[in-house]
Scaffold this motif. Structure first.
Motif, PDB file in Angstrom:
ATOM      1  N   MET A 214     -17.184  57.836 125.296  1.00  0.00           N
ATOM      2  CA  MET A 214     -15.771  57.944 125.023  1.00  0.00           C
ATOM      3  C   MET A 214     -15.317  59.621 124.759  1.00  0.00           C
ATOM      4  O   MET A 214     -15.503  59.671 123.456  1.00  0.00           O
ATOM      5  CB  MET A 214     -15.559  57.004 123.940  1.00  0.00           C
ATOM      6  CG  MET A 214     -15.968  55.494 124.039  1.00  0.00           C
ATOM      7  SD  MET A 214     -15.802  54.525 122.712  1.00  0.00           S
ATOM      8  CE  MET A 214     -17.088  54.817 121.829  1.00  0.00           C
ATOM      9  N   ASP A 215     -15.183  60.289 125.845  1.00  0.00           N
ATOM     10  CA  ASP A 215     -14.749  61.665 125.149  1.00  0.00           C
ATOM     11  C   ASP A 215     -13.219  61.811 125.046  1.00  0.00           C
ATOM     12  O   ASP A 215     -12.892  63.033 124.550  1.00  0.00           O
ATOM     13  CB  ASP A 215     -15.290  62.487 126.445  1.00  0.00           C
ATOM     14  CG  ASP A 215     -14.630  62.346 127.803  1.00  0.00           C
ATOM     15  OD1 ASP A 215     -13.743  61.396 127.830  1.00  0.00           O
ATOM     16  OD2 ASP A 215     -14.901  62.896 128.782  1.00  0.00           O
ATOM     17  N   GLY A 216     -12.555  60.864 125.027  1.00  0.00           N
ATOM     18  CA  GLY A 216     -11.014  60.996 124.594  1.00  0.00           C
ATOM     19  C   GLY A 216      -9.913  61.420 125.593  1.00  0.00           C
ATOM     20  O   GLY A 216      -8.918  61.459 125.380  1.00  0.00           O
ATOM     21  N   PHE A 217     -10.339  61.482 126.894  1.00  0.00           N
ATOM     22  CA  PHE A 217      -9.198  61.678 127.959  1.00  0.00           C
ATOM     23  C   PHE A 217      -9.020  60.304 128.554  1.00  0.00           C
ATOM     24  O   PHE A 217      -9.840  59.553 128.969  1.00  0.00           O
ATOM     25  CB  PHE A 217      -9.870  62.585 128.800  1.00  0.00           C
ATOM     26  CG  PHE A 217     -10.258  63.881 128.525  1.00  0.00           C
ATOM     27  CD1 PHE A 217      -9.174  64.835 127.926  1.00  0.00           C
ATOM     28  CD2 PHE A 217     -11.505  64.531 128.415  1.00  0.00           C
ATOM     29  CE1 PHE A 217      -9.442  66.113 127.606  1.00  0.00           C
ATOM     30  CE2 PHE A 217     -11.843  65.467 127.782  1.00  0.00           C
ATOM     31  CZ  PHE A 217     -10.637  66.435 127.340  1.00  0.00           C
TER      32      PHE A 217
ATOM     33  N   PRO B 139     -34.167  58.175 104.827  1.00  0.00           N
ATOM     34  CA  PRO B 139     -33.043  59.046 105.189  1.00  0.00           C
ATOM     35  C   PRO B 139     -33.173  59.892 106.189  1.00  0.00           C
ATOM     36  O   PRO B 139     -32.318  59.985 107.219  1.00  0.00           O
ATOM     37  CB  PRO B 139     -32.811  60.017 103.917  1.00  0.00           C
ATOM     38  CG  PRO B 139     -33.510  59.257 102.874  1.00  0.00           C
ATOM     39  CD  PRO B 139     -34.721  58.477 103.271  1.00  0.00           C
ATOM     40  N   VAL B 140     -34.240  60.383 106.884  1.00  0.00           N
ATOM     41  CA  VAL B 140     -34.746  61.254 107.791  1.00  0.00           C
ATOM     42  C   VAL B 140     -34.760  60.139 108.997  1.00  0.00           C
ATOM     43  O   VAL B 140     -33.975  60.550 110.132  1.00  0.00           O
ATOM     44  CB  VAL B 140     -35.994  61.745 107.913  1.00  0.00           C
ATOM     45  CG1 VAL B 140     -36.435  62.483 109.010  1.00  0.00           C
ATOM     46  CG2 VAL B 140     -36.086  62.985 106.782  1.00  0.00           C
ATOM     47  N   VAL B 141     -35.042  58.958 108.963  1.00  0.00           N
ATOM     48  CA  VAL B 141     -35.261  58.098 110.308  1.00  0.00           C
ATOM     49  C   VAL B 141     -33.671  57.675 110.611  1.00  0.00           C
ATOM     50  O   VAL B 141     -33.344  57.751 111.649  1.00  0.00           O
ATOM     51  CB  VAL B 141     -35.877  57.207 110.042  1.00  0.00           C
ATOM     52  CG1 VAL B 141     -35.955  56.032 110.925  1.00  0.00           C
ATOM     53  CG2 VAL B 141     -37.612  57.295 109.885  1.00  0.00           C
ATOM     54  N   TRP B 142     -32.992  57.323 109.349  1.00  0.00           N
ATOM     55  CA  TRP B 142     -31.443  56.832 109.520  1.00  0.00           C
ATOM     56  C   TRP B 142     -30.735  57.970 110.221  1.00  0.00           C
ATOM     57  O   TRP B 142     -29.837  57.585 110.822  1.00  0.00           O
ATOM     58  CB  TRP B 142     -31.124  56.262 108.349  1.00  0.00           C
ATOM     59  CG  TRP B 142     -31.786  54.792 108.042  1.00  0.00           C
ATOM     60  CD1 TRP B 142     -32.576  54.412 107.216  1.00  0.00           C
ATOM     61  CD2 TRP B 142     -31.209  53.555 109.082  1.00  0.00           C
ATOM     62  NE1 TRP B 142     -32.690  53.061 107.372  1.00  0.00           N
ATOM     63  CE2 TRP B 142     -32.123  52.753 108.394  1.00  0.00           C
ATOM     64  CE3 TRP B 142     -30.432  53.430 110.114  1.00  0.00           C
ATOM     65  CZ2 TRP B 142     -31.983  51.395 109.179  1.00  0.00           C
ATOM     66  CZ3 TRP B 142     -30.452  52.184 110.702  1.00  0.00           C
ATOM     67  CH2 TRP B 142     -31.214  51.314 110.117  1.00  0.00           C
TER      68      TRP B 142
ATOM     69  N   VAL C 101     -28.282  59.982 116.993  1.00  0.00           N
ATOM     70  CA  VAL C 101     -28.632  59.413 118.484  1.00  0.00           C
ATOM     71  C   VAL C 101     -27.424  58.641 118.875  1.00  0.00           C
ATOM     72  O   VAL C 101     -27.046  58.638 120.123  1.00  0.00           O
ATOM     73  CB  VAL C 101     -30.012  58.850 118.693  1.00  0.00           C
ATOM     74  CG1 VAL C 101     -30.270  58.145 119.932  1.00  0.00           C
ATOM     75  CG2 VAL C 101     -30.979  59.846 118.337  1.00  0.00           C
ATOM     76  N   ILE C 102     -27.196  57.355 117.856  1.00  0.00           N
ATOM     77  CA  ILE C 102     -26.159  56.470 118.245  1.00  0.00           C
ATOM     78  C   ILE C 102     -24.817  57.082 118.654  1.00  0.00           C
ATOM     79  O   ILE C 102     -24.176  56.830 119.512  1.00  0.00           O
ATOM     80  CB  ILE C 102     -26.006  55.443 117.413  1.00  0.00           C
ATOM     81  CG1 ILE C 102     -27.443  54.614 117.281  1.00  0.00           C
ATOM     82  CG2 ILE C 102     -24.972  54.498 117.349  1.00  0.00           C
ATOM     83  CD1 ILE C 102     -27.610  53.689 116.275  1.00  0.00           C
ATOM     84  N   MET C 103     -24.430  58.160 117.610  1.00  0.00           N
ATOM     85  CA  MET C 103     -23.114  58.729 117.945  1.00  0.00           C
ATOM     86  C   MET C 103     -23.102  59.597 118.980  1.00  0.00           C
ATOM     87  O   MET C 103     -22.149  59.714 119.583  1.00  0.00           O
ATOM     88  CB  MET C 103     -22.873  59.469 116.363  1.00  0.00           C
ATOM     89  CG  MET C 103     -22.612  58.745 115.438  1.00  0.00           C
ATOM     90  SD  MET C 103     -21.197  57.427 115.727  1.00  0.00           S
ATOM     91  CE  MET C 103     -19.914  58.279 115.714  1.00  0.00           C
ATOM     92  N   ASP C 104     -24.203  60.291 119.527  1.00  0.00           N
ATOM     93  CA  ASP C 104     -24.242  61.065 120.589  1.00  0.00           C
ATOM     94  C   ASP C 104     -23.778  60.260 121.810  1.00  0.00           C
ATOM     95  O   ASP C 104     -23.187  60.573 122.618  1.00  0.00           O
ATOM     96  CB  ASP C 104     -25.688  61.835 120.782  1.00  0.00           C
ATOM     97  CG  ASP C 104     -25.666  62.939 119.848  1.00  0.00           C
ATOM     98  OD1 ASP C 104     -24.508  63.524 119.186  1.00  0.00           O
ATOM     99  OD2 ASP C 104     -26.743  63.469 119.737  1.00  0.00           O
ATOM    100  N   ILE C 105     -24.671  59.009 121.832  1.00  0.00           N
ATOM    101  CA  ILE C 105     -24.222  58.119 122.947  1.00  0.00           C
ATOM    102  C   ILE C 105     -23.009  57.658 123.097  1.00  0.00           C
ATOM    103  O   ILE C 105     -22.396  57.598 124.096  1.00  0.00           O
ATOM    104  CB  ILE C 105     -25.432  56.976 122.994  1.00  0.00           C
ATOM    105  CG1 ILE C 105     -26.960  57.403 123.262  1.00  0.00           C
ATOM    106  CG2 ILE C 105     -25.001  55.773 123.762  1.00  0.00           C
ATOM    107  CD1 ILE C 105     -27.998  56.452 122.971  1.00  0.00           C
ATOM    108  N   LEU C 106     -22.350  57.133 122.054  1.00  0.00           N
ATOM    109  CA  LEU C 106     -21.049  56.805 121.770  1.00  0.00           C
ATOM    110  C   LEU C 106     -20.085  57.948 122.396  1.00  0.00           C
ATOM    111  O   LEU C 106     -19.136  57.614 123.198  1.00  0.00           O
ATOM    112  CB  LEU C 106     -20.803  56.435 120.501  1.00  0.00           C
ATOM    113  CG  LEU C 106     -21.321  54.841 120.066  1.00  0.00           C
ATOM    114  CD1 LEU C 106     -20.948  54.433 118.692  1.00  0.00           C
ATOM    115  CD2 LEU C 106     -21.092  53.725 121.044  1.00  0.00           C
TER     116      LEU C 106
END
Length: 127
Positions: free
Chosen positions: A41-44, A23-26, A32-37
């Motif tokens: 795509m910041d919505g503007f 769970p810690v690794v995932w 990290v993946i969500m921060d990159i995405l």
């Protein structure tokens, strides 16, 4: 008997360690993946980009509909038509739904930083 017990303990111990660390690794990997995405795509999206994205979708979908219908008609296979239009819809969705950097190219628009919202004062509104 001893080797079976050692193998069992190794297996149970490895599963316990993996179960505690997984769970810690995932969660770290997902963060990290969500921060990159979100950085991509910041919505503007400006109005010119909305118009060009809409035009892109219309051109791709109309042409895919005609081409896939003709291909399905020639091959006498309706699934060719359906899968072709489905593929074109997926391409349009991947290109037009996220707000990629190409959709933020109007230099006249001055975007506010995230979290700041301005509203006109109550006295400046006309009744």
């Amino acid at each position: 008997s001893l080797s079976v017990r050692i193998l069992f303990l190794k297996t149970v111990g490895a599963n316990w360690i993996i179960g505690k660390l997984e769970p810690v690794v995932w969660s770290t990997l997902q963060k990290v993946i969500m921060d990159i995405l979100w950085s991509w795509m910041d919505g503007f999206m400006d109005h010119r980009a909305q118009r060009s994205a809409d035009m892109f979708v219309q051109i791709v979908m109309y042409s895919a509909t005609v081409l896939c219908f003709l291909a399905g008609f020639v091959m006498q296979n309706f699934s060719v038509t359906c899968y072709g239009i489905l593929a074109a819809s997926g391409v349009c969705m991947l290109i037009c739904v996220p707000t990629w950097g190409i959709f933020k190219n109007d230099p006249d628009i001055k975007w506010l930083p995230n979290g700041i919202e301005t509203r006109p004062a109550a006295s400046s509104r006309k009744a």
